[in-house]
Design a protein around this motif. Structure first.
Motif, PDB file in Angstrom:
ATOM      1  N   ALA A 376      20.540 -49.922  -1.056  1.00  0.00           N
ATOM      2  CA  ALA A 376      20.773 -51.189  -0.913  1.00  0.00           C
ATOM      3  C   ALA A 376      22.154 -51.265   0.074  1.00  0.00           C
ATOM      4  CB  ALA A 376      21.300 -51.960  -2.209  1.00  0.00           C
ATOM      5  N   ALA A 377      22.152 -52.345   0.831  1.00  0.00           N
ATOM      6  CA  ALA A 377      23.525 -52.789   1.743  1.00  0.00           C
ATOM      7  C   ALA A 377      24.400 -52.664   1.036  1.00  0.00           C
ATOM      8  CB  ALA A 377      22.909 -53.999   2.643  1.00  0.00           C
ATOM      9  N   ASN A 378      24.506 -53.441  -0.093  1.00  0.00           N
ATOM     10  CA  ASN A 378      25.971 -53.338  -1.115  1.00  0.00           C
ATOM     11  C   ASN A 378      25.360 -53.750  -2.321  1.00  0.00           C
ATOM     12  OD1 ASN A 378      28.145 -54.931  -2.574  1.00  0.00           O
ATOM     13  ND2 ASN A 378      28.962 -54.697  -0.206  1.00  0.00           N
ATOM     14  N   LEU A 379      25.782 -52.462  -3.095  1.00  0.00           N
ATOM     15  CA  LEU A 379      25.201 -52.520  -4.564  1.00  0.00           C
ATOM     16  C   LEU A 379      26.070 -53.531  -5.407  1.00  0.00           C
ATOM     17  CD1 LEU A 379      25.127 -48.339  -5.234  1.00  0.00           C
ATOM     18  CD2 LEU A 379      23.311 -50.180  -5.298  1.00  0.00           C
ATOM     19  N   ALA A 380      27.324 -53.714  -4.862  1.00  0.00           N
ATOM     20  CA  ALA A 380      28.024 -54.788  -5.753  1.00  0.00           C
ATOM     21  C   ALA A 380      27.321 -56.138  -5.684  1.00  0.00           C
ATOM     22  CB  ALA A 380      29.362 -54.811  -5.470  1.00  0.00           C
ATOM     23  N   LEU A 381      26.871 -56.611  -4.371  1.00  0.00           N
ATOM     24  CA  LEU A 381      26.188 -57.839  -4.212  1.00  0.00           C
ATOM     25  C   LEU A 381      24.941 -57.730  -4.892  1.00  0.00           C
ATOM     26  CD1 LEU A 381      26.166 -60.606  -2.626  1.00  0.00           C
ATOM     27  CD2 LEU A 381      25.361 -59.319  -0.680  1.00  0.00           C
ATOM     28  N   ARG A 382      24.188 -56.646  -4.660  1.00  0.00           N
ATOM     29  CA  ARG A 382      22.801 -56.617  -5.512  1.00  0.00           C
ATOM     30  C   ARG A 382      23.056 -56.719  -6.848  1.00  0.00           C
ATOM     31  NH1 ARG A 382      17.708 -53.570  -5.974  1.00  0.00           N
ATOM     32  NH2 ARG A 382      17.581 -52.486  -8.028  1.00  0.00           N
ATOM     33  N   LEU A 383      23.926 -56.040  -7.578  1.00  0.00           N
ATOM     34  CA  LEU A 383      24.211 -56.369  -9.007  1.00  0.00           C
ATOM     35  C   LEU A 383      24.556 -57.985  -9.267  1.00  0.00           C
ATOM     36  CD1 LEU A 383      24.499 -55.410 -11.971  1.00  0.00           C
ATOM     37  CD2 LEU A 383      26.901 -54.750 -11.345  1.00  0.00           C
ATOM     38  N   LEU A 384      25.558 -58.549  -8.540  1.00  0.00           N
ATOM     39  CA  LEU A 384      25.880 -59.858  -8.761  1.00  0.00           C
ATOM     40  C   LEU A 384      24.554 -60.935  -8.443  1.00  0.00           C
ATOM     41  CD1 LEU A 384      28.016 -62.247  -8.951  1.00  0.00           C
ATOM     42  CD2 LEU A 384      27.934 -62.206  -6.354  1.00  0.00           C
ATOM     43  N   ARG A 385      23.607 -60.546  -7.592  1.00  0.00           N
ATOM     44  CA  ARG A 385      22.635 -61.468  -7.595  1.00  0.00           C
ATOM     45  C   ARG A 385      21.770 -61.203  -8.664  1.00  0.00           C
ATOM     46  NH1 ARG A 385      17.970 -62.862  -2.775  1.00  0.00           N
ATOM     47  NH2 ARG A 385      16.370 -63.663  -4.312  1.00  0.00           N
ATOM     48  N   HIS A 386      21.543 -60.012  -9.226  1.00  0.00           N
ATOM     49  CA  HIS A 386      20.634 -59.594 -10.494  1.00  0.00           C
ATOM     50  C   HIS A 386      21.406 -60.543 -11.736  1.00  0.00           C
ATOM     51  CE1 HIS A 386      18.392 -57.573 -13.185  1.00  0.00           C
ATOM     52  NE2 HIS A 386      19.469 -57.146 -13.827  1.00  0.00           N
ATOM     53  N   ALA A 387      22.562 -60.396 -11.923  1.00  0.00           N
ATOM     54  CA  ALA A 387      23.292 -61.253 -12.998  1.00  0.00           C
ATOM     55  C   ALA A 387      23.094 -62.730 -12.932  1.00  0.00           C
ATOM     56  CB  ALA A 387      24.570 -60.842 -12.933  1.00  0.00           C
ATOM     57  N   LEU A 388      22.998 -63.210 -11.818  1.00  0.00           N
ATOM     58  CA  LEU A 388      22.805 -64.705 -11.475  1.00  0.00           C
ATOM     59  C   LEU A 388      21.474 -65.057 -11.670  1.00  0.00           C
ATOM     60  CD1 LEU A 388      25.054 -65.019  -8.258  1.00  0.00           C
ATOM     61  CD2 LEU A 388      25.367 -65.894 -10.521  1.00  0.00           C
ATOM     62  N   GLY A 389      20.357 -64.261 -11.704  1.00  0.00           N
ATOM     63  CA  GLY A 389      18.899 -64.681 -11.780  1.00  0.00           C
ATOM     64  C   GLY A 389      17.824 -64.059 -11.097  1.00  0.00           C
ATOM     65  N   GLY A 390      18.449 -62.950 -10.200  1.00  0.00           N
ATOM     66  CA  GLY A 390      17.547 -61.890  -9.559  1.00  0.00           C
ATOM     67  C   GLY A 390      16.594 -62.836  -8.524  1.00  0.00           C
ATOM     68  N   GLU A 391      15.271 -62.837  -8.930  1.00  0.00           N
ATOM     69  CA  GLU A 391      14.443 -63.555  -8.012  1.00  0.00           C
ATOM     70  C   GLU A 391      14.111 -64.915  -8.255  1.00  0.00           C
ATOM     71  OE1 GLU A 391      13.697 -62.005  -4.953  1.00  0.00           O
ATOM     72  OE2 GLU A 391      15.104 -60.336  -5.959  1.00  0.00           O
ATOM     73  N   ASP A 392      14.863 -65.637  -9.200  1.00  0.00           N
ATOM     74  CA  ASP A 392      14.645 -66.853  -9.773  1.00  0.00           C
ATOM     75  C   ASP A 392      15.386 -67.615  -8.851  1.00  0.00           C
ATOM     76  OD1 ASP A 392      14.441 -69.498 -10.737  1.00  0.00           O
ATOM     77  OD2 ASP A 392      14.620 -68.510 -12.997  1.00  0.00           O
ATOM     78  N   LEU A 393      15.107 -68.190  -7.522  1.00  0.00           N
ATOM     79  CA  LEU A 393      15.697 -69.013  -6.619  1.00  0.00           C
ATOM     80  C   LEU A 393      16.257 -70.245  -7.245  1.00  0.00           C
ATOM     81  CD1 LEU A 393      13.599 -68.626  -3.336  1.00  0.00           C
ATOM     82  CD2 LEU A 393      15.281 -66.863  -4.360  1.00  0.00           C
ATOM     83  N   MET A 394      15.464 -70.891  -8.176  1.00  0.00           N
ATOM     84  CA  MET A 394      16.026 -72.186  -8.457  1.00  0.00           C
ATOM     85  C   MET A 394      17.398 -71.970  -9.453  1.00  0.00           C
ATOM     86  SD  MET A 394      15.579 -75.398  -8.473  1.00  0.00           S
ATOM     87  CE  MET A 394      13.865 -75.474  -7.751  1.00  0.00           C
TER      88      MET A 394
END
Length: 419
Positions: A376-394
């Motif tokens: 991953a380009a940035n593991l912290a950013l990857r973790l943040l996105r996962h916590a916010l909803g992952g692939e659920d764009l809405m």
């Protein structure tokens, strides 16, 4: 913070405000490319490489989606040069009530740790200090640093606390509001010292020795530290939580405060210290560490003053035998034996994104997701996105684009360090 990129397609809809509030507000649905850009703008991902050959690097984000609010989180990721030896210092700091104390702490604490190490490591050939000595160095660095915050203010008044009762408000104001001092309109040295007493910050930091054989984690407050060991198949092999939480969710912390203040049932009230503040250990917050006269005479007289002292007086009436908040950290040591170990340091905003999940469940989820994130380009950013909803764009769109004047989620800072 930079400007937010224009989205490809904008629709204004209504979404429930997070936190089970009946309020409704507009948000902007984002497609994938726009969401990636928006997250990057809001989270400011950063990668710091300490040793590329050995894979020693740190991924960082610091996130607050409300554009009208300034984050009170701070982070540190740097190497401390101790007679040519490179010790790695990484940390997250969650400020509250204001940012003066958290800014002061994030800047000065690494310097103090470095100076303390230089006293026991006197040259490049000096033997490595033992784990217990380093533990004591870190503990003493924090407590002495915190003691100096109120101590430096009391030194401004000959006689200290006992002299405050006999001074007029005008006399105290003349000392602490030295706006004609060397710092000009921002306030002089005395004013800057006194401001630190108004606010507070948690502190969670890690120290790694030059050989990357030893890890120490020092903690005050309710941030999170997790040691992650990936398996050879790229999946999570094991993880370990490296700190306890110093807040009302920890029965041991409640018992400690009540034990230190017998006969004071309101020393902890509704899970908060003196019924007011959530962290049971932190830096600053002098109002909970000094007798009430310190707050009433010094802090009330600090420019611009306290417009409404009523909320302050509620907890000051309970302040009978300070200190109620501790500056004594927990410091743990671990031997590092796995070449791919990762360390997660995060402020409590990350945990608050996991609605209804227990600590063990959410920490295990972080560890798994980070362990599986190789490349991953940035593991912290990857973790943040996962916590916010992952692939659920809405879902993520609702979390990061709400049209509100005030923050709807806590400041969130994440460090993922490759050890």
């Amino acid at each position: 913070m930079g400007s937010v990129p224009t989205v490809t397609e904008v629709h204004v809809e209504l979404a429930e405000r997070p936190g089970d509030s009946p309020l409704r507000c507009s948000f902007v649905p984002l497609i994938e490319n726009d969401l990636v850009r928006r997250l990057a703008t809001l989270a400011n991902p950063e990668r710091i490489v300490f040793d590329a050959a050995r894979g020693h690097l740190v991924d960082i984000i610091s996130f607050q989606p409300c554009l009208r609010s300034t984050s009170q989180d701070r982070f540190v990721a740097q190497q401390l040069d101790v007679h040519g030896q490179k010790w790695t210092f990484t940390g997250v700091f969650d400020g509250h009530l204001g940012d003066a104390t958290v800014e002061h702490t994030a800047y000065h604490l690494p310097i103090i740790v470095k100076q303390s190490l230089q006293k026991v490591i006197t040259g490049p050939a000096s033997p490595a200090p033992g784990p217990e000595l380093i533990r004591n160095i870190l503990s003493n660095a924090i407590t002495s640093f915190d003691d100096a915050i109120a101590g430096d203010v009391l030194k401004l008044f000959p006689g200290g606390l006992t002299s405050l009762e006999n001074r007029t408000d005008e006399e105290i104001q003349a000392v602490v509001n030295d706006f004609d001092g060397p710092n000009g309109g921002g306030g002089g040295a005395n004013y800057q010292k006194a401001k630190l007493c108004l606010y507070g910050t948690t502190a969670l930091f890690a120290l790694v020795d030059p050989a990357h054989e030893n890890l120490w984690v020092a903690n005050l407050g309710d941030c999170e530290a997790v040691l992650v060991t990936p398996g050879t198949d790229g999946r999570l092999a094991r993880h370990e939580v490296l700190n306890v939480l110093h807040n009302g969710s920890n029965p041991a912390e409640i018992a400690r405060v009540r034990r230190d203040h017998p006969g004071e049932p309101e020393s902890v009230l509704n899970g908060r210290v003196l019924g007011t503040i959530a962290p049971f250990r932190c830096i600053g917050d002098a109002a909970f560490k000094q007798p009430a006269i310190f707050t009433r005479r010094v802090l009330y007289n600090l420019y611009p003053g306290v417009a409404d002292p009523t909320p302050w007086e509620v907890f000051l009436a309970r302040n009978r035998t300070p200190p109620y908040i501790s500056s004594e950290p927990d410091v743990i040591h671990r031997r590092l034996g796995h070449p791919r170990s990762l360390l997660i340091l995060a402020t409590d905003g990350l945990g608050e994104l996991y609605d209804g999940a227990g600590r063990g469940e959410r920490v295990a989820d972080w560890a798994r997701y980070v362990a599986e994130g190789a490349g991953a380009a940035n593991l912290a950013l990857r973790l943040l996105r996962h916590a916010l909803g992952g692939e659920d764009l809405m879902s993520i769109s609702q979390m990061i684009t709400l049209d509100m004047e005030t923050p709807w989620m806590d400041d969130t800072t994440i460090i993922v360090q490759a050890l």
